[in-house]
Write a protein that holds these residues in place. Sequence first.
Motif, PDB file in Angstrom:
ATOM      1  N   LYS A  67     -10.380  47.713 -26.762  1.00  0.00           N
ATOM      2  CA  LYS A  67     -11.263  48.658 -27.366  1.00  0.00           C
ATOM      3  C   LYS A  67     -11.477  48.761 -28.840  1.00  0.00           C
ATOM      4  N   ARG A  68     -10.462  48.448 -29.648  1.00  0.00           N
ATOM      5  CA  ARG A  68     -10.703  48.322 -31.039  1.00  0.00           C
ATOM      6  C   ARG A  68     -11.486  47.214 -31.445  1.00  0.00           C
ATOM      7  N   PHE A  69     -11.394  46.191 -30.642  1.00  0.00           N
ATOM      8  CA  PHE A  69     -12.126  44.950 -30.821  1.00  0.00           C
ATOM      9  C   PHE A  69     -13.644  45.245 -30.480  1.00  0.00           C
ATOM     10  N   ARG A 121      -6.297  47.245 -27.499  1.00  0.00           N
ATOM     11  CA  ARG A 121      -6.713  46.244 -28.448  1.00  0.00           C
ATOM     12  C   ARG A 121      -7.897  45.766 -28.216  1.00  0.00           C
ATOM     13  N   GLU A 154     -15.258  48.174 -30.385  1.00  0.00           N
ATOM     14  CA  GLU A 154     -15.787  48.962 -31.401  1.00  0.00           C
ATOM     15  C   GLU A 154     -16.123  48.518 -32.707  1.00  0.00           C
ATOM     16  N   SER A 155     -15.290  47.238 -33.092  1.00  0.00           N
ATOM     17  CA  SER A 155     -15.820  46.497 -34.306  1.00  0.00           C
ATOM     18  C   SER A 155     -16.876  45.798 -34.295  1.00  0.00           C
ATOM     19  N   MET A 156     -17.216  45.362 -32.956  1.00  0.00           N
ATOM     20  CA  MET A 156     -18.414  44.718 -32.763  1.00  0.00           C
ATOM     21  C   MET A 156     -19.697  45.418 -32.784  1.00  0.00           C
ATOM     22  N   LYS A 157     -19.617  46.439 -31.885  1.00  0.00           N
ATOM     23  CA  LYS A 157     -20.981  47.210 -31.651  1.00  0.00           C
ATOM     24  C   LYS A 157     -20.585  48.632 -31.158  1.00  0.00           C
ATOM     25  N   PRO A 158     -20.253  49.452 -32.118  1.00  0.00           N
ATOM     26  CA  PRO A 158     -19.994  50.955 -31.616  1.00  0.00           C
ATOM     27  C   PRO A 158     -21.302  51.666 -31.337  1.00  0.00           C
ATOM     28  N   CYS A 215     -22.485  41.907 -24.821  1.00  0.00           N
ATOM     29  CA  CYS A 215     -21.435  40.523 -24.621  1.00  0.00           C
ATOM     30  C   CYS A 215     -21.549  40.059 -23.492  1.00  0.00           C
TER      31      CYS A 215
END
Length: 319
Positions: free
Chosen positions: A292-294, A290, A296-300, A28
């Motif tokens: 963190k959730r974003f 918020r 994780e949704s992109m590349k956990p 990112c």
Amino acid sequence: MDSTPFAEDGKLVELGVEIVDSPDEADCIVGRRKYLFKPDAVRPGKFHLLWTHEPFFDVTPTFMEFLHQKHFGRGCPLFIFNAHSGLIYTDNYYYGPTGQPLSLLRGEQDLNVGFSDKLITFVASFKKFDALVDGSSISLYATRQNLALELHQLGRLRLIGRGWPEGVSEGESRYVKGALDAKHAFLAHSNFTLAYENCISDYYVTEKIWQGIQGGCLPIYFANDTIYQAFPSHSFIDGSQFKTAEQLGEFVEAMPVHEYIRRVNVCREVYNYALARRFRGVSRRHSMLRLKRFLESMKPPALSIAENAAEAAVADSVD
């Protein structure tokens, strides 16, 4: 990246984020200003995150479409976290109170100056930024600057800050050593302070109202309706209720001292309540969750992030 989660490496590590030196190593690319839009900052195959707090550029659909076509095409997505995307702030306390609890006023002897002095103070630089959302301006720069100039012309306001017309400002404010101390010293010569926000957006409540209360003043504040989730009505003076500088000046002039003390004490009670419950820290943790959730949704489960080289090479001259 000051005043963003990306300024605190320790907290990012807790989120499973690694800071890397090279954009080519990153998953990112993160930036704070328009520099992220420069062609040499865009990396195909990466996703790009613009964290602005406020958008110092046009964020209309037309402009965003232009951006995506020019720089952020397929395989190069751009996400925006700012005051208007709804992705940063969850409440009114992100910039909430710090320091020590404030004592309630007992009488006129506790005021900054005698109550016969109804001059309003204002601490701000003169700027020309605008902010558009869906084609409508949500900036308060012009509103507060015009109001300040009109109040100054009426002899009702003193101000410090750079960029104002000659003869208006009494000195520097933000860009000096010990700026916060200088601001509080200036506020100490008044019972009222103009504390309009930079822009109108839900839960975008900066230090302006909190520092005004901390400085012993009754804030004349204008932001958004969500502020009333923290403050009761008839606490601070709501600048949105006045159409002209004359109306505001007359309201301040007519306010009796017992009403002033009541309003200030209500503001101080809100300040002390937020301080005791550490709402500032809670608010920032919510914002981090918020993020963190974003992520994780992109590349956990882990990400590597690089601040774009173009931004790092340019002085951060816009605040």
